[in-house]
Scaffold this motif. Structure first.
Motif, PDB file in Angstrom:
ATOM      1  N   THR A   1      38.268  44.768  36.560  1.00  0.00           N
ATOM      2  CA  THR A   1      38.691  46.109  36.162  1.00  0.00           C
ATOM      3  C   THR A   1      37.705  47.128  36.717  1.00  0.00           C
ATOM      4  O   THR A   1      36.511  47.050  36.414  1.00  0.00           O
ATOM      5  N   ASN A   2      38.192  48.069  37.511  1.00  0.00           N
ATOM      6  CA  ASN A   2      37.273  49.056  38.104  1.00  0.00           C
ATOM      7  C   ASN A   2      37.262  50.347  37.289  1.00  0.00           C
ATOM      8  O   ASN A   2      37.957  50.470  36.276  1.00  0.00           O
ATOM      9  N   ASN A   3      36.441  51.297  37.731  1.00  0.00           N
ATOM     10  CA  ASN A   3      36.328  52.616  37.079  1.00  0.00           C
ATOM     11  C   ASN A   3      36.075  52.506  35.581  1.00  0.00           C
ATOM     12  O   ASN A   3      36.520  53.347  34.808  1.00  0.00           O
ATOM     13  N   THR A   4      35.381  51.491  35.174  1.00  0.00           N
ATOM     14  CA  THR A   4      35.143  51.255  33.747  1.00  0.00           C
ATOM     15  C   THR A   4      33.662  50.960  33.529  1.00  0.00           C
ATOM     16  O   THR A   4      33.159  49.926  33.969  1.00  0.00           O
ATOM     17  N   ALA A   5      32.983  51.896  32.880  1.00  0.00           N
ATOM     18  CA  ALA A   5      31.525  51.796  32.724  1.00  0.00           C
ATOM     19  C   ALA A   5      31.159  51.372  31.316  1.00  0.00           C
ATOM     20  O   ALA A   5      31.494  52.062  30.343  1.00  0.00           O
TER      21      ALA A   5
ATOM     22  N   ASN B   1      36.515  54.501  30.422  1.00  0.00           N
ATOM     23  CA  ASN B   1      37.409  54.476  31.581  1.00  0.00           C
ATOM     24  C   ASN B   1      38.042  55.858  31.681  1.00  0.00           C
ATOM     25  O   ASN B   1      38.836  56.238  30.825  1.00  0.00           O
ATOM     26  N   GLU B   2      37.614  56.613  32.708  1.00  0.00           N
ATOM     27  CA  GLU B   2      38.086  57.991  32.894  1.00  0.00           C
ATOM     28  C   GLU B   2      38.021  58.776  31.584  1.00  0.00           C
ATOM     29  O   GLU B   2      38.986  59.408  31.165  1.00  0.00           O
ATOM     30  N   GLY B   3      36.883  58.680  30.922  1.00  0.00           N
ATOM     31  CA  GLY B   3      36.648  59.450  29.698  1.00  0.00           C
ATOM     32  C   GLY B   3      37.230  58.811  28.450  1.00  0.00           C
ATOM     33  O   GLY B   3      36.964  59.248  27.333  1.00  0.00           O
ATOM     34  N   ARG B   4      38.018  57.779  28.619  1.00  0.00           N
ATOM     35  CA  ARG B   4      38.655  57.124  27.468  1.00  0.00           C
ATOM     36  C   ARG B   4      37.810  55.927  27.047  1.00  0.00           C
ATOM     37  O   ARG B   4      37.349  55.155  27.889  1.00  0.00           O
ATOM     38  N   GLU B   5      37.601  55.789  25.736  1.00  0.00           N
ATOM     39  CA  GLU B   5      36.798  54.667  25.246  1.00  0.00           C
ATOM     40  C   GLU B   5      37.631  53.381  25.258  1.00  0.00           C
ATOM     41  O   GLU B   5      38.774  53.377  24.812  1.00  0.00           O
TER      42      GLU B   5
END
Ligand SMILES: Cc1cc2nc3c(=O)[nH]c(=O)nc-3n(C[C@H](O)[C@H](O)[C@H](O)COP(=O)(O)OP(=O)(O)OC[C@H]3O[C@@H](n4cnc5c(N)ncnc54)[C@H](O)[C@@H]3O)c2cc1C
Length: 564
Positions: A225-229, A247-251
């Protein structure tokens, strides 16, 4: 356990997608675990995919192909002779030596990783007891990314640092340009080879290394899964049971029945942490800018111990202040600082190091303290100073022979005028250049022993003043700033032989593992050979995956919504 709200639950969450992380993911998944890798960046592969793709693996099964024998005793003697008793956990050195070959065989058997001996690489101190003339540094064979990864090829990083050549091809190309390098078959037409590889997406070095490994992860059923910190670890009853990611500001909350692996690189892009731990103000990172020490931070927050914090894998680098990549300064490794005709001087215009020592050791000399002046006289950036002959046979960053001199390089008809442009005392620089030229005449460098240290000639069967020293005489003359580049920090979370994170109060942080540069480097302040990072990354990633797949699945609660 208290009821947790999870968006999804897997057996193992792996944070980051570099070499340590993917090795752990493959091994855990092949061992029967359900694994998800979360990656902060758009593309997978991390610095490992930007790298030279070389792991250093003692006692590996490929050494026989070049007729070199290795043993546990040789490997341990070699490493211990270099670490000067500074490796934080000696048993981890033994764990590495005992498991590197097995880890490599396992990962090759379970992925498209395909390594051969990098014939142009000896150990960096091969003349020391236990050192080897070649065989421990490996590199990938060129890999057809479209065939191996199909549509996923674009999701794996390519490297902006190094052309699509193998290490041995680069060494051979160096030989062609009359550098003191002599191994390998010189490709007849390097530009045609590069064009063909570009057109067909044939990858070499780091991109081949990570493309091969990531194929293995996909085949093992690992979810990528990318773009997920990852932002925070979830701890319950003293155990790490999951992560909270963004993920793009979403928890996104991901539960982990067997454990969480932090494999999210070092902290080289976090200037505050660099200052705090490395204690130097003058570094520039060469890894992707997502490596800001998130793993270290999350580990500290749950009571992890740390080790080796003052060390980094450094590489003297050049930098054009206008150069950016992914919104961050982009420095380059392409600097001929160990060309026989280059001298390196500090900001006072004085030589301070044998220019030909390995990249890690230059950085150590940058840090030297002078009690007389109560200062750090070699603090970077330093200067490479060279003449037209060097300019004609080298690429410096993107300055090719025959091209006009760009703004970031200084050019002058005389050494004195060059010194003025550099802001150093002309008399000092003139004296240093004269002295260097007299050393070349004498065939001896009494100041810094050029031509006597193994690494200066590690690709040419050893150094010698005749091979490693040339005059600096034919103007115009050039000066280019040489920065204290960082390939990756070495300090990180302290682990045990299963890559489980140790707690600073003793014992373990249960459920938490660290690999790659998120874990503390095992070699103390030394770097035994080309691949001194990727080798342990593969080995401890493999060990983490093995251990995780043998853990019972804990009851961490179910996902709140149906998983699709
Ligand atoms: C040009 C260059 C050449 C090199 N050549 C070699 C070589 O040949 N041999 C060698 O041994 N070493 C080499 N190195 C050093 C080596 O490549 C790195 O130190 C190593 O790859 C680091 O691996 P890693 O697994 O720790 O992390 P990385 O490969 O850096 O991967 C970490 C990943 O974690 C991601 N991440 C960060 N934070 C988060 C978060 N919060 N959540 C999710 N993901 C996150 C990052 O985006 C990144 O993708 C080189 C380095 C460079 C720059």
């Amino acid at each position: 356990m208290a009821e947790q709200h999870w968006d999804r639950v897997v057996d193992v969450v792996v944070v980051g997608s570099g070499s340590g992380a993917i090795a752990a993911a493959i091994t855990a998944a092949k061992g029967g675990a359900e694994v998800e890798v979360i990656e902060k960046a758009e593309q997978f592969g991390g610095t490992s995919a930007w790298s030279g793709g070389m792991p250093w693996m003692p006692m590996n099964s490929k050494m026989a192909s070049v007729g070199v024998e290795d043993s546990r005793a040789d490997a341990l003697t070699y490493i211990r002779g270099l670490d000067c008793d500074r490796a934080p956990d000696q048993e981890l050195v033994e764990t590495f030596v005992d498991n590197a070959a097995t880890a490599l065989d396992y990962l090759e058997a379970n992925s498209a990783l395909n390594l051969v001996v990098a014939k142009s690489y000896s150990d960096y101190f091969a003349d020391r007891p236990g050192g080897k003339p070649r065989g421990r540094s490996l590199e990938p064979v060129p890999l057809d990314a479209n065939a191996v990864l199909g549509d996923f090829a674009d999701k794996v990083r390519d490297t902006p640092h190094i052309p699509r050549l193998t290490q041995d091809e680069m060494a051979a190309e160096g030989a062609r340009r009359n550098l003191p390098i002599s191994h390998g078959d010189v490709p007849t037409d390097i530009m045609a080879l590069l064009a063909e590889r570009e057109a067909n997406n044939i990858r070499t070095i780091g991109p081949a290394f990570m493309s091969g490994l990531i194929r293995g992860a996909l085949d093992a059923g690992v979810a990528l899964t990318n773009n997920t910190a990852a932002d925070q670890l979830v701890v319950e009853n003293g155990e790490v049971v999951g992560v909270i990611a963004l993920n793009e500001g979403r928890e996104v909350r991901i539960g982990a029945r067997r454990g969480v692996v932090l494999g999210c690189g070092g902290f080289e892009w976090n200037s505050e942490k660099v200052r705090t731990y490395l204690g130097v103000p003058d570094t520039i990172a060469l890894s992707p800018p997502t490596n800001v020490g998130d793993g270290l931070q999350m580990g500290l927050e749950v009571g992890a111990d740390v080790a080796n914090m003052t060390n980094a894998v450094a590489f003297p680098s050049v930098y054009d202040e206008k150069s950016e990549l992914e919104g961050a300064p982009f420095a380059s490794l392409t600097a001929p600082r160990n060309d026989p005709g280059v001298i390196i001087v500090n900001r006072q215009g004085e030589r301070f190091v044998n220019e030909g020592v390995n990249y890690m050791d230059v950085a150590k000399v940058h840090r030297a303290y002078d009690p007389k002046t109560a200062s750090y006289p070699n603090q970077g950036p330093a200067w490479m100073v060279f003449d037209q002959d060097v300019r004609d046979r080298n690429v410096v960053m993107d300055m090719f022979p025959g091209q006009p001199t760009p703004e970031w390089a200084l050019e002058a008809p005389t050494i004195g005028e060059l010194a003025v442009k550099m802001g150093v005392d002309p008399a000092v620089l003139e004296q240093q250049v004269e002295r260097w030229n007299s050393h070349v005449d004498a065939g001896e460098d009494p100041d810094f022993n050029r031509g006597t240290i193994w690494w200066e000639g590690f690709q040419i069967e050893g150094p010698s003043p005749a091979k490693n020293m040339r005059h600096l005489k034919n103007g115009p003359f050039y000066a280019v700033k040489l920065y204290n580049g960082i390939l990756g920090t070495v300090g990180g979370l302290r682990i045990n032989s299963n890559a489980q994170v140790r707690a600073s109060r003793g014992g373990l942080v249960n459920g938490l593992y660290a690999v790659g540069n998120t874990a503390a480097g095992i070699f103390g302040q030394t770097y035994p050979g080309g691949g001194g990072t990727l080798g342990p990354n593969l080995t401890f990633g493999y060990l983490a995956g093995k251990h995780l797949s043998a853990q019972p699945a804990r009851e961490v609660g179910a996902a709140a919504v149906a998983q699709g």
